[in-house]
Design a protein around this motif. Structure first.
Motif, PDB file in Angstrom:
ATOM      1  N   GLY A 172      -8.172   8.946  -9.022  1.00 33.85           N
ATOM      2  CA  GLY A 172      -8.492   7.595  -9.088  1.00 33.85           C
ATOM      3  C   GLY A 172      -8.033   6.574 -10.058  1.00 33.85           C
ATOM      4  N   ARG A 173      -7.814   7.099 -11.322  1.00 33.94           N
ATOM      5  CA  ARG A 173      -7.159   6.298 -12.368  1.00 33.94           C
ATOM      6  C   ARG A 173      -5.561   5.912 -12.260  1.00 33.94           C
ATOM      7  NH1 ARG A 173     -10.940   9.233 -17.552  1.00 33.94           N
ATOM      8  NH2 ARG A 173     -12.971   8.569 -16.285  1.00 33.94           N
ATOM      9  N   ILE A 174      -5.226   7.204 -11.741  1.00 39.02           N
ATOM     10  CA  ILE A 174      -3.740   6.968 -11.501  1.00 39.02           C
ATOM     11  C   ILE A 174      -3.339   5.832 -10.247  1.00 39.02           C
ATOM     12  CG2 ILE A 174      -1.895   8.190 -10.183  1.00 39.02           C
ATOM     13  CD1 ILE A 174      -2.763  10.713 -11.242  1.00 39.02           C
ATOM     14  N   VAL A 175      -4.255   5.772  -9.375  1.00 40.97           N
ATOM     15  CA  VAL A 175      -4.077   4.674  -8.355  1.00 40.97           C
ATOM     16  C   VAL A 175      -4.404   3.130  -9.086  1.00 40.97           C
ATOM     17  CG1 VAL A 175      -5.151   3.725  -6.297  1.00 40.97           C
ATOM     18  CG2 VAL A 175      -4.702   6.131  -6.433  1.00 40.97           C
ATOM     19  N   ARG A 176      -5.269   2.972  -9.998  1.00 43.31           N
ATOM     20  CA  ARG A 176      -5.378   1.905 -10.424  1.00 43.31           C
ATOM     21  C   ARG A 176      -4.097   1.502 -11.519  1.00 43.31           C
ATOM     22  NH1 ARG A 176     -10.855   0.666 -14.024  1.00 43.31           N
ATOM     23  NH2 ARG A 176     -10.479  -1.577 -14.539  1.00 43.31           N
ATOM     24  N   THR A 213       0.780  -1.269   0.060  1.00 38.29           N
ATOM     25  CA  THR A 213      -0.119   0.060   0.015  1.00 38.29           C
ATOM     26  C   THR A 213       0.785   1.393  -0.108  1.00 38.29           C
ATOM     27  OG1 THR A 213      -1.921  -1.165   0.964  1.00 38.29           O
ATOM     28  CG2 THR A 213      -1.481   1.263   1.084  1.00 38.29           C
ATOM     29  N   LEU A 214       1.832   1.419   0.671  1.00 37.43           N
ATOM     30  CA  LEU A 214       2.940   2.496   0.985  1.00 37.43           C
ATOM     31  C   LEU A 214       3.349   2.516  -0.587  1.00 37.43           C
ATOM     32  CD1 LEU A 214       4.400   2.053   4.391  1.00 37.43           C
ATOM     33  CD2 LEU A 214       2.405   3.393   3.396  1.00 37.43           C
ATOM     34  N   GLU A 215       3.676   1.542  -1.214  1.00 38.35           N
ATOM     35  CA  GLU A 215       4.615   1.831  -2.421  1.00 38.35           C
ATOM     36  C   GLU A 215       3.615   2.235  -3.560  1.00 38.35           C
ATOM     37  OE1 GLU A 215       7.202  -1.572  -3.676  1.00 38.35           O
ATOM     38  OE2 GLU A 215       7.717  -2.054  -1.537  1.00 38.35           O
ATOM     39  N   VAL A 216       2.405   1.557  -3.582  1.00 37.97           N
ATOM     40  CA  VAL A 216       1.699   2.197  -4.349  1.00 37.97           C
ATOM     41  C   VAL A 216       1.049   3.589  -4.096  1.00 37.97           C
ATOM     42  CG1 VAL A 216      -1.044   2.030  -4.893  1.00 37.97           C
ATOM     43  CG2 VAL A 216       0.185   0.057  -4.746  1.00 37.97           C
ATOM     44  N   SER A 217       1.169   3.963  -3.130  1.00 41.83           N
ATOM     45  CA  SER A 217       0.824   5.477  -2.641  1.00 41.83           C
ATOM     46  C   SER A 217       1.999   6.356  -3.258  1.00 41.83           C
ATOM     47  CB  SER A 217       0.832   5.500  -1.214  1.00 41.83           C
ATOM     48  OG  SER A 217       0.483   7.151  -0.902  1.00 41.83           O
ATOM     49  N   GLN A 218       3.301   5.997  -2.936  1.00 39.65           N
ATOM     50  CA  GLN A 218       4.534   6.610  -3.365  1.00 39.65           C
ATOM     51  C   GLN A 218       4.314   6.809  -4.788  1.00 39.65           C
ATOM     52  OE1 GLN A 218       7.521   4.993  -4.856  1.00 39.65           O
ATOM     53  NE2 GLN A 218       7.966   6.896  -5.592  1.00 39.65           N
ATOM     54  N   ILE A 219       4.200   5.835  -5.793  1.00 36.61           N
ATOM     55  CA  ILE A 219       4.081   5.744  -7.256  1.00 36.61           C
ATOM     56  C   ILE A 219       2.970   6.601  -7.561  1.00 36.61           C
ATOM     57  CG2 ILE A 219       3.766   4.478  -9.227  1.00 36.61           C
ATOM     58  CD1 ILE A 219       5.231   2.023  -7.856  1.00 36.61           C
ATOM     59  N   ALA A 220       1.931   6.502  -7.076  1.00 37.97           N
ATOM     60  CA  ALA A 220       0.727   7.541  -7.401  1.00 37.97           C
ATOM     61  C   ALA A 220       0.895   8.847  -6.957  1.00 37.97           C
ATOM     62  CB  ALA A 220      -0.537   6.859  -6.808  1.00 37.97           C
ATOM     63  N   ARG A 221       1.653   9.250  -5.989  1.00 42.23           N
ATOM     64  CA  ARG A 221       1.624  10.649  -5.816  1.00 42.23           C
ATOM     65  C   ARG A 221       2.666  11.321  -6.617  1.00 42.23           C
ATOM     66  NH1 ARG A 221       4.014  10.790  -0.235  1.00 42.23           N
ATOM     67  NH2 ARG A 221       4.159  13.004  -0.732  1.00 42.23           N
ATOM     68  N   THR A 222       3.703  10.366  -7.065  1.00 47.06           N
ATOM     69  CA  THR A 222       4.592  10.864  -8.061  1.00 47.06           C
ATOM     70  C   THR A 222       4.277  11.360  -9.317  1.00 47.06           C
ATOM     71  OG1 THR A 222       6.331   9.720  -6.948  1.00 47.06           O
ATOM     72  CG2 THR A 222       6.790  10.136  -9.073  1.00 47.06           C
ATOM     73  N   ILE A 258       3.810   9.636 -17.182  1.00 48.51           N
ATOM     74  CA  ILE A 258       3.869  11.075 -17.167  1.00 48.51           C
ATOM     75  C   ILE A 258       3.681  11.725 -18.726  1.00 48.51           C
ATOM     76  CG2 ILE A 258       4.972  13.187 -16.394  1.00 48.51           C
ATOM     77  CD1 ILE A 258       5.776  11.217 -13.783  1.00 48.51           C
ATOM     78  N   ARG A 259       4.392  10.931 -19.385  1.00 41.94           N
ATOM     79  CA  ARG A 259       4.813  11.324 -20.855  1.00 41.94           C
ATOM     80  C   ARG A 259       3.590  11.255 -21.775  1.00 41.94           C
ATOM     81  NH1 ARG A 259       8.923   8.676 -21.343  1.00 41.94           N
ATOM     82  NH2 ARG A 259       8.083   6.659 -22.292  1.00 41.94           N
ATOM     83  N   ALA A 260       2.684  10.272 -21.359  1.00 37.60           N
ATOM     84  CA  ALA A 260       1.516   9.966 -22.301  1.00 37.60           C
ATOM     85  C   ALA A 260       0.200  10.845 -21.932  1.00 37.60           C
ATOM     86  CB  ALA A 260       1.234   8.583 -22.548  1.00 37.60           C
ATOM     87  N   SER A 261       0.116  10.904 -20.531  1.00 37.34           N
ATOM     88  CA  SER A 261      -1.237  11.356 -19.794  1.00 37.34           C
ATOM     89  C   SER A 261      -1.230  12.903 -20.376  1.00 37.34           C
ATOM     90  CB  SER A 261      -1.146  11.175 -18.209  1.00 37.34           C
ATOM     91  OG  SER A 261      -1.044   9.977 -18.156  1.00 37.34           O
ATOM     92  N   ASP A 262      -2.366  13.123 -20.731  1.00 38.77           N
ATOM     93  CA  ASP A 262      -2.958  14.550 -21.100  1.00 38.77           C
ATOM     94  C   ASP A 262      -4.390  14.794 -20.988  1.00 38.77           C
ATOM     95  OD1 ASP A 262      -3.136  17.148 -22.081  1.00 38.77           O
ATOM     96  OD2 ASP A 262      -3.125  16.400 -24.178  1.00 38.77           O
TER      97      ASP A 262
END
Length: 332
Positions: A173-177, A78-87, A227-231
């Motif tokens: 929410g889509r980022i977390v997925r 859970t903590l690793e998901v949070s870190q990646i999602a926050r980035t 990050i590169r593809a999301s618009d």
């Protein structure tokens, strides 16, 4: 009524595509705004301090009862998901607080013994059991002695849609997925290599060349591809995504379904079913906090909630007490 200063700050620094706390669809029970925390910050804090979050430290991620201090648990996942999602959220100027709240809460409803426990409960409960639905139930009806955490609609929506089926309504929410998949595929591989179940050199060369030759490099590549593809919406660079999907398939073929790490999972089904059947037959033995659930939603639902909330250690302890004979001792 004045909004907290941070809600004004969100308007200034976040992307127009972000979910603004001031525009939240709100809570089931309305609350007064907090003077220095947005609604999403309060949601994050409520999740972080709840009992279900603390129990994640003793719930299986992939390896059942591993002998070692460095294997992931459901909490470290859970903590690793949070870190990646926050980035990702920060780089896209989306709402990092909302993203973090969803990420920290997404697995609160997970069973003991990981997905093996989930499959067992799914077979026991009429209508099936899905951990993402149970996570919503935890925050709405089970935490805080049955009052729930009264989280915002956006957080609950993100929890419900963090895995299969319909996407979350918010970009956060889509980022977390995506972050959930990036995290578990990579950290499960790292644990498998540590355990000697897989070797880094076993990973197909095309995945190595496209994503990187270690866990950190692969995560970095995948995060940058998002990050590169999301618009207009959150997605992954189509030049990278096929290799991510290939890695996902590889992990299912060689770890999740057919590895030595999964041998002991055959025993999980008997434990979970035995616990479920016992408490359905003896509902008066349920803890008092489940009495209201039993009256409101029925015995099976109360038993499901109780068993799903157990940690690995507690489930084994209860099973041992119920079904393993104790040695006879005489007090002189």
């Amino acid at each position: 009524m004045a909004y907290p200063i941070w809600e004004d700050t969100e308007r200034m620094i976040l992307s127009p595509r972000a979910s603004f706390a001031a525009d939240s669809r709100g809570r089931e029970i309305p609350e007064e705004p907090h003077p220095y925390r947005t609604a999403y910050q309060r949601d994050r804090d409520r999740v972080l301090h709840c009992k279900s979050f603390r129990r994640l430290k003793h719930k299986t991620q992939v390896f059942l009862a591993p002998e070692g201090d460095h294997y992931r648990t459901r909490l470290t996942h859970t903590l690793e998901v949070s870190q990646i999602a926050r980035t990702i959220a920060r780089a896209l100027r989306l709402n990092e607080d909302l993203t973090e709240a969803i990420a920290l809460a997404h697995d609160l409803g997970h069973t003991p013994f990981g997905h093996a426990g989930e499959r067992s409960l799914n077979a026991c409960v009429e209508g099936g059991f899905r951990h993402y639905e149970q996570s919503v139930r935890v925050v709405e009806k089970l935490e805080n002695t049955g009052r729930g955490l009264n989280l915002t609609w956006e957080v609950r929506d993100g929890i419900l849609h963090h895995t299969k089926g319909e996407e979350a309504a918010t970009q956060e929410g889509r980022i977390v997925r995506w972050a959930d998949r990036i995290a578990y595929i990579n950290h499960d591989m790292d644990d498998a290599i540590r355990a000697g179940v897989l070797r880094e050199e076993d990973i197909p060369m095309e995945i190595h060349l496209a994503l990187g030759d270690c866990t950190a490099a692969r995560i970095d590549t995948l995060v940058e591809a998002m990050i590169r593809a999301s618009d207009d919406t959150v997605t992954m660079d189509p030049a990278v995504e096929p290799y991510f999907e290939e890695l996902h398939t590889y992990m299912y073929d060689y770890l999740y379904l057919n590895s030595a790490a999964k041998v002991e999972e055959s025993k999980v089904d008997g434990i979970v079913r035995a616990l479920f059947d016992h408490y359905v037959s003896h509902p008066d033995e349920l803890p008092q906090e489940y009495a209201l659930i039993r009256e409101r939603d029925g015995v099976n639902r109360a038993v499901c909630d109780y068993v799903a909330g157990m940690t690995d250690n507690y489930a084994l302890e209860v099973y041992h007490d119920l079904y393993v004979p104790r040695g006879w001792s005489v007090i002189l």
